[in-house]
Design a protein around this motif. Structure first.
Motif, PDB file in Angstrom:
ATOM      1  N   LEU A   1       0.859  -1.190   0.000  1.00 52.51           N
ATOM      2  CA  LEU A   1       0.000   0.000   0.000  1.00 52.51           C
ATOM      3  C   LEU A   1       0.890   1.234   0.000  1.00 52.51           C
ATOM      4  O   LEU A   1       1.750   1.380   0.867  1.00 52.51           O
ATOM      5  CB  LEU A   1      -0.896  -0.015   1.241  1.00 52.51           C
ATOM      6  N   ARG A   2       0.690   2.106  -0.970  1.00 59.48           N
ATOM      7  CA  ARG A   2       1.555   3.270  -1.118  1.00 59.48           C
ATOM      8  C   ARG A   2       0.713   4.537  -1.280  1.00 59.48           C
ATOM      9  O   ARG A   2      -0.236   4.571  -2.068  1.00 59.48           O
ATOM     10  CB  ARG A   2       2.475   3.106  -2.327  1.00 59.48           C
ATOM     11  N   PHE A   3       1.073   5.566  -0.518  1.00 62.43           N
ATOM     12  CA  PHE A   3       0.523   6.910  -0.679  1.00 62.43           C
ATOM     13  C   PHE A   3       1.605   7.766  -1.332  1.00 62.43           C
ATOM     14  O   PHE A   3       2.714   7.867  -0.796  1.00 62.43           O
ATOM     15  CB  PHE A   3       0.142   7.505   0.683  1.00 62.43           C
ATOM     16  N   GLU A   4       1.288   8.376  -2.452  1.00 56.05           N
ATOM     17  CA  GLU A   4       2.264   9.179  -3.179  1.00 56.05           C
ATOM     18  C   GLU A   4       1.738  10.601  -3.325  1.00 56.05           C
ATOM     19  O   GLU A   4       0.836  10.865  -4.134  1.00 56.05           O
ATOM     20  CB  GLU A   4       2.538   8.580  -4.560  1.00 56.05           C
ATOM     21  N   GLY A   5       2.287  11.514  -2.530  1.00 58.21           N
ATOM     22  CA  GLY A   5       1.906  12.922  -2.625  1.00 58.21           C
ATOM     23  C   GLY A   5       0.425  13.158  -2.434  1.00 58.21           C
ATOM     24  O   GLY A   5      -0.163  14.039  -3.070  1.00 58.21           O
ATOM     25  N   VAL A   6      -0.196  12.405  -1.529  1.00 55.72           N
ATOM     26  CA  VAL A   6      -1.654  12.461  -1.361  1.00 55.72           C
ATOM     27  C   VAL A   6      -2.041  13.706  -0.566  1.00 55.72           C
ATOM     28  O   VAL A   6      -1.533  13.939   0.536  1.00 55.72           O
ATOM     29  CB  VAL A   6      -2.166  11.195  -0.660  1.00 55.72           C
TER      30      VAL A   6
END
Length: 746
Positions: A424-429
């Motif tokens: 699970l990855r959050f990128e610049g959220v």
């Protein structure tokens, strides 16, 4: 019908309160829930245009509906034939003293009356079943649509307003289709045919009866405009009353617990008094127009009677013609007098139609078409357990930006993107609520976080830091404002919501159960699973109380699960989340309502589940944090630090304060105070005793210096968290879970 002005007091629900719980920053304040607010649309509306929107629902039954209208028209026309029979009787058998002709005429009148009654009965039979089906179809469409609307819509609309649209408004529409709509057509046709007959019988008397038509039309236009405003206001107030009743019933324990039944009753009485005043206003308008509609035709008939009597006395008109004329005029009284309340019911239906389509016109959640080349992540991620988020060391005060997909920060050049390791990855959220003020800061700002496959990440932050909002983004309950979230390299924005919610299972902080059995509630998290999955999920959540219930897993839990305690409801919600063996698990403080002994048993069972999934766990207590491989600190809408529990205790003052309640006033190395090397392990400043690096603090616990260094990589010989047995690196900290949280704040 004429155009009427849309109501200015209510065509939209109450303004939203975006924060769903204490962990979500509140949006700008708005009107109280349940109070209808203006929609901003004050344009004039056509009643006919509003009612025509019902055509898609009426179209499948149009044949029976039109047949019923024709039957009713024929039945009404039979009433106009009776005066002609009377004219024949008076001018024929009565004048000629022919008893046989009188009996024949009487039999004809009786036959016409029976035929009229049978035809009206046939009309009712023709429309009853189809219109009940129309109402059911509209209610089913409304329910289906509500299930597909964004969560933000439900945050904004009071539930009572939605309930009144699905019950009272649809009942008004069914009544309109069954009676007023048909008889507006039938009575209109009857009046036109009757007017022609009157003019053919005696044009001068006919003109006397038709003269009041023009002022009546003008008065009806004014009445329709005023009544439409009042009926819309009344229907919105019904929704407000429904909201108050629903809240009082669901919150009856709070009402009784605080002895607020009198204040709640007074609030309810205030709303009902307001609704009563509005309904009385409707009655006054209807009474006024009905008085005019009934009195004006009566005056016209009286004038025609006087004028006709004079003509009969002068020999210019036969007595039979006058009787037929007056009988026809009396037959038209009902169609004319009914116009008032038929128009009133039409306005009720038009307002109900507008309210129904206010909800139906809201756009459903839609899955965009996948963009070419999307669906895979590109950012490299180190092996889990290195004490960072996959982007190198991060300062303790802010989230560090990712150097970019495939970029080598040292060389500064571009490289081909390696395959995404998944997780699970959050990128610049970033995220802000749709109704937030433009100048308001975002709830979440440039969140960068990576949870490796099989890793459990604890999310810690102060109340209102946005933890619950962040977890709601994963199953797409809300859409990100900027950035993206990937599941095993696939952008969730390019995945169907159904697919995302199959991959992600959620247990919310406030457990919601449905009026169903325990087994049915658990299986909502695993559609199609069998009894074995239910037993496994109940074992994980330590739902041992089920065995003592009379019906076992088939026991009804009642509305909102109120037959169970708070801890029992929370354990059932956790069982529902793990029942389907999800690839990704999001838990929002799942153990907050449990006692320490039950919590320990649930944690032991939950560790087995967490080995098989990738998990994000919102935590407020150290015992919950110890379930995780790494911890992310959320502060001010950003990731302030990422590391293991022990690392953050040493390096982050804010984290240490959240976990222990200790205030840090000085810096120090390894304290030798009361708890410097006890509960929390070695490290941190001295607390309550002499320290080696500086003065200790009076409060208990462990806190990092204010100028702590950023969290860096662990030593090279440290085992990756993903491969270390769960709980191994935090075995020395286990005793901390047994201490009450309040102890550290003394």
């Amino acid at each position: 019908m004429t155009d009427t002005t849309a109501p200015t007091d209510a065509t939209a629900p109450a303004a939203p309160t975006t924060a769903a719980d204490d962990d979500t920053p509140a949006a700008a304040p708005g009107p109280p829930a349940g109070a209808a607010t203006p929609s901003g649309r004050a344009a004039r509306r056509s009643t006919v245009r509003s009612l025509l929107r019902l055509w898609p629902y009426v179209r499948p039954v149009r044949r029976r509906f039109f047949t019923a209208a024709v039957v009713a028209t024929v039945a009404s026309s039979l009433g106009l034939v009776m005066p002609l029979v009377l004219k024949w009787l008076v001018d024929g058998p009565v004048r000629d003293r022919d008893p046989g002709g009188v009996w024949l005429g009487a039999l004809v009148l009786l036959a016409l009356g029976v035929a009229e009654a049978l035809l009206f009965g046939l009309r009712r039979w023709l429309v009853a079943r189809p219109l009940a089906g129309v109402e059911a179809a509209m209610r089913a469409d409304l329910y289906r649509h509500l299930q597909r609307l964004p969560v933000a819509f439900h945050d904004r609309w009071p539930s009572g307003q939605l309930l009144s649209r699905g019950t009272t408004d649809l009942m008004l529409l069914r009544l309109f289709l069954a009676f007023p709509l048909t008889f507006l057509v039938v009575n209109g046709a009857t009046v036109v045919v009757g007017a022609v007959i009157l003019l053919l019988q005696e044009w001068s008397l006919g003109l006397v009866l038709l003269l009041p038509v023009i002022p009546l039309v003008l008065l009806l236009s004014v009445f329709e405009a005023r009544y439409s405003l009042v009926t819309r206001e009344a229907q919105d107030q019904v929704g407000d009353v429904t909201t108050v009743v629903e809240e009082s019933v669901l919150g009856i324990r709070i009402v009784k617990g605080f002895g607020r039944h009198r204040s709640q009753a007074e609030a309810f009485r205030a709303l009902t008094r307001r609704l009563r005043a509005t309904e009385l206003h409707k009655v006054r308008l209807l009474a006024a127009i009905w008085a005019v509609i009934m009195s004006v035709p009566e005056l016209a008939i009286g004038a025609a009677l006087v004028l006709g009597t004079v003509q009969v006395a002068d020999g210019a008109l036969s007595a039979g013609t006058l009787v037929a004329f007056l009988s026809t005029a009396l037959a038209l009284r009902w169609p004319v007098e009914s116009i008032g309340f038929l128009l009133a019911m039409s306005q009720d239906a038009a307002a109900a139609t507008d309210r129904f389509f206010e909800v139906m016109d809201v756009r459903e959640e839609r899955d965009p078409d996948p963009a070419p080349g999307t669906g895979t992540g590109t950012a490299p991620t180190p092996a889990p357990g290195k004490g960072n988020t996959g982007r190198g060391p991060a300062p303790a005060s802010s989230s560090a930006p990712d150097p970019g997909p495939g970029r080598d920060p040292a060389a500064g050049g571009e490289a081909s993107p390696p395959p995404d390791p998944g997780g699970l990855r959050f990128e610049g959220v970033s995220f802000r609520y749709p109704d937030a003020a433009p100048e308001a800061p975002p709830v979440l700002d440039r969140i960068d976080l990576h949870i490796a496959p099989g890793e459990t990440m604890a999310l810690v932050g102060a109340t209102g830091s946005g933890k619950t909002t962040l977890t709601a983004l994963v199953p797409r309950l809300h859409e990100v404002t900027a950035g993206r979230i990937t599941l095993d390299g696939e952008d969730i924005a390019h995945l169907p919501r159904e697919r995302v919610r199959e991959m992600v299972s959620v247990a919310f902080e406030e457990p919601t159960l449905f009026s169903a059995t325990i087994g049915e509630n658990v299986l909502m998290g695993a559609a199609g699973a069998g009894p074995g999955a239910v037993r496994r999920a109940l074992d994980v959540a330590q739902v041992d109380f089920v065995a003592g219930l009379p019906g076992g897993v088939d026991t009804e839990v009642g509305e909102q699960g109120h037959r169970l305690s708070g801890g029992q409801r929370q354990r059932l919600a956790l069982a529902r989340a793990v029942a389907g063996r999800p690839r990704f698990l999001v838990l929002d403080d799942p153990l907050s309502a449990l006692d320490v002994h039950t919590e320990a048993r649930v944690e032991a069972a939950l560790r087995r589940v967490l080995r098989e999934t990738t998990a994000l766990v919102v935590a407020h207590r150290p015992s919950t944090v110890l379930l995780a491989d790494r911890v992310a600190l959320l502060s001010g809408g950003r990731i302030a630090a990422v590391g293991t529990h022990q690392e953050l205790l040493r390096s982050s003052t804010e984290y240490a304060w959240l976990m222990t309640g200790a205030e840090t006033h000085g810096a120090g190395g390894h304290g030798a105070g009361e708890h410097g090397a006890g509960e929390h392990g070695a490290g941190g400043p001295g607390t309550g005793g002499p320290g080696t690096g500086g003065p200790g603090t009076e409060a208990r616990g462990t806190a990092a210096p204010v100028d702590a260094e950023p969290v860096g990589p662990e030593p090279a010989d440290a085992e990756p968290v993903g491969t270390k047995p769960l709980g191994a690196e935090r075995a020395d900290a286990e005793p901390m879970a047994a201490e009450p949280v309040e102890e550290g704040a003394r």
